[in-house]
Motif scaffolding. Structure first.
Motif, PDB file in Angstrom:
ATOM      1  N   LEU A 156     -22.650  10.774 -17.768  1.00 53.92           N
ATOM      2  CA  LEU A 156     -23.021   9.881 -16.664  1.00 53.92           C
ATOM      3  C   LEU A 156     -24.347  10.681 -16.953  1.00 53.92           C
ATOM      4  O   LEU A 156     -24.743  12.000 -17.364  1.00 53.92           O
ATOM      5  N   GLU A 157     -25.542   9.936 -16.266  1.00 54.37           N
ATOM      6  CA  GLU A 157     -26.644  10.116 -16.038  1.00 54.37           C
ATOM      7  C   GLU A 157     -27.418  10.733 -14.319  1.00 54.37           C
ATOM      8  O   GLU A 157     -27.215   9.110 -14.076  1.00 54.37           O
ATOM      9  N   LEU A 177     -15.257  14.563 -17.625  1.00 53.02           N
ATOM     10  CA  LEU A 177     -14.019  14.800 -17.847  1.00 53.02           C
ATOM     11  C   LEU A 177     -12.607  14.442 -17.244  1.00 53.02           C
ATOM     12  O   LEU A 177     -11.512  14.085 -17.743  1.00 53.02           O
ATOM     13  N   LYS A 178     -12.972  13.973 -16.217  1.00 51.51           N
ATOM     14  CA  LYS A 178     -11.474  13.377 -15.029  1.00 51.51           C
ATOM     15  C   LYS A 178     -12.480  12.317 -14.387  1.00 51.51           C
ATOM     16  O   LYS A 178     -13.236  12.727 -13.556  1.00 51.51           O
ATOM     17  N   LEU A 179     -11.124  11.114 -13.871  1.00 47.04           N
ATOM     18  CA  LEU A 179     -11.727   9.887 -12.729  1.00 47.04           C
ATOM     19  C   LEU A 179     -11.093   9.652 -12.437  1.00 47.04           C
ATOM     20  O   LEU A 179      -9.826   8.848 -13.673  1.00 47.04           O
ATOM     21  N   VAL A 185     -14.874  14.970 -12.428  1.00 45.58           N
ATOM     22  CA  VAL A 185     -15.361  16.554 -13.097  1.00 45.58           C
ATOM     23  C   VAL A 185     -16.146  15.885 -14.481  1.00 45.58           C
ATOM     24  O   VAL A 185     -15.913  14.859 -15.027  1.00 45.58           O
ATOM     25  N   TYR A 186     -17.119  16.514 -13.832  1.00 38.70           N
ATOM     26  CA  TYR A 186     -18.264  15.722 -14.605  1.00 38.70           C
ATOM     27  C   TYR A 186     -18.402  17.388 -15.684  1.00 38.70           C
ATOM     28  O   TYR A 186     -18.666  18.258 -14.753  1.00 38.70           O
ATOM     29  N   PHE A 193     -18.493  20.735 -12.557  1.00 42.00           N
ATOM     30  CA  PHE A 193     -18.446  20.019 -11.291  1.00 42.00           C
ATOM     31  C   PHE A 193     -17.221  19.750 -10.618  1.00 42.00           C
ATOM     32  O   PHE A 193     -17.086  18.622 -12.090  1.00 42.00           O
ATOM     33  N   GLU A 194     -16.505  19.933 -10.399  1.00 38.76           N
ATOM     34  CA  GLU A 194     -15.193  19.469  -9.870  1.00 38.76           C
ATOM     35  C   GLU A 194     -15.680  18.926  -8.152  1.00 38.76           C
ATOM     36  O   GLU A 194     -15.393  19.617  -7.643  1.00 38.76           O
TER      37      GLU A 194
END
Length: 219
Positions: A156-157, A177-179, A185-186, A193-194
């Protein structure tokens, strides 16, 4: 006046003709485009097709190809983000033969308002809004002005500008990390960042028709 000999004149002509014949064309300066092309983004963009199953993604690409991608490797490495919903736009990193998916991101699942408690005092929520067309906006953050977002190389940019700074755009690349329908979460090398998806009543106000608002959620 001293006369030039025939041999002297002949030698001069030979040298002149030789220098003209050996002249080479200058090579244009290499601006690095060739190196950039070797690192071109391999992401395949398209739509999740009707024949998609738990272990196979049917991807109808933007270039008109229909691919059947095995999801085994992507699932083993936890690289399937946002689920597989027929009709949703997907961003996929595949192997060289385009038979196996290495990373799958549901681009439609990323859209929406993502918030977290204010890290300063937790009194309110701050976050980022990811919109169609690669538009990004800040949510209750005056110091950060989000500009654009996109998926590139399976990451993700995000491009932003800092309020009161030099007004120069800053680009950040994050690993997702999570979607899920409710969580994003990235992280980069320094921070994680959550986010949670902003609730309909917080986004639209208390008088919103909650049944209509639910249509915007990814299921």
């Amino acid at each position: 006046m001293k006369k030039l000999s025939f041999l002297t004149i002949l030698s001069a002509l030979v040298m002149l003709l030789g220098s003209c014949g050996s002249k080479t064309q200058k090579v244009p300066f290499d601006n690095g485009d060739s190196a950039y092309m070797s690192k071109a983004d391999p992401t395949l963009f398209g739509v999740c097709g009707l024949e998609t199953t738990m272990n196979t993604l049917q991807l109808i690409t933007d270039t008109g190809d229909t691919l059947q991608l095995d999801l085994t490797i992507a699932r083993e490495n936890d690289q399937v983000f946002g689920g597989l919903q027929v009709g949703d736009r997907m961003a996929v990193i595949a192997n060289n033969t385009h038979t196996q998916a290495l990373s799958v991101i549901n681009q439609a699942a990323l859209l929406g308002n993502w918030v977290m408690p204010n890290p300063i005092d937790g009194s309110d929520e701050v976050g980022i809004s990811l919109k169609e067309g690669g538009i990004a906006e800040s949510i209750e953050q005056s110091a950060l002005i989000y500009k654009t977002w996109k998926l590139t190389h399976g990451k993700l940019e995000i491009v932003l500008v800092r309020e009161g700074g030099t007004e120069e755009e800053e680009t950040y690349i994050y690993d997702i990390l999570k979607l899920t329908p409710d969580s994003l979460v990235y992280k980069d090398a320094d921070d994680t960042f959550e986010y949670s998806r902003q609730k309909p009543k917080e986004r639209y106000g208390m008088d919103v028709d909650l049944e209509d608002a639910q249509d915007e959620f990814f299921m």
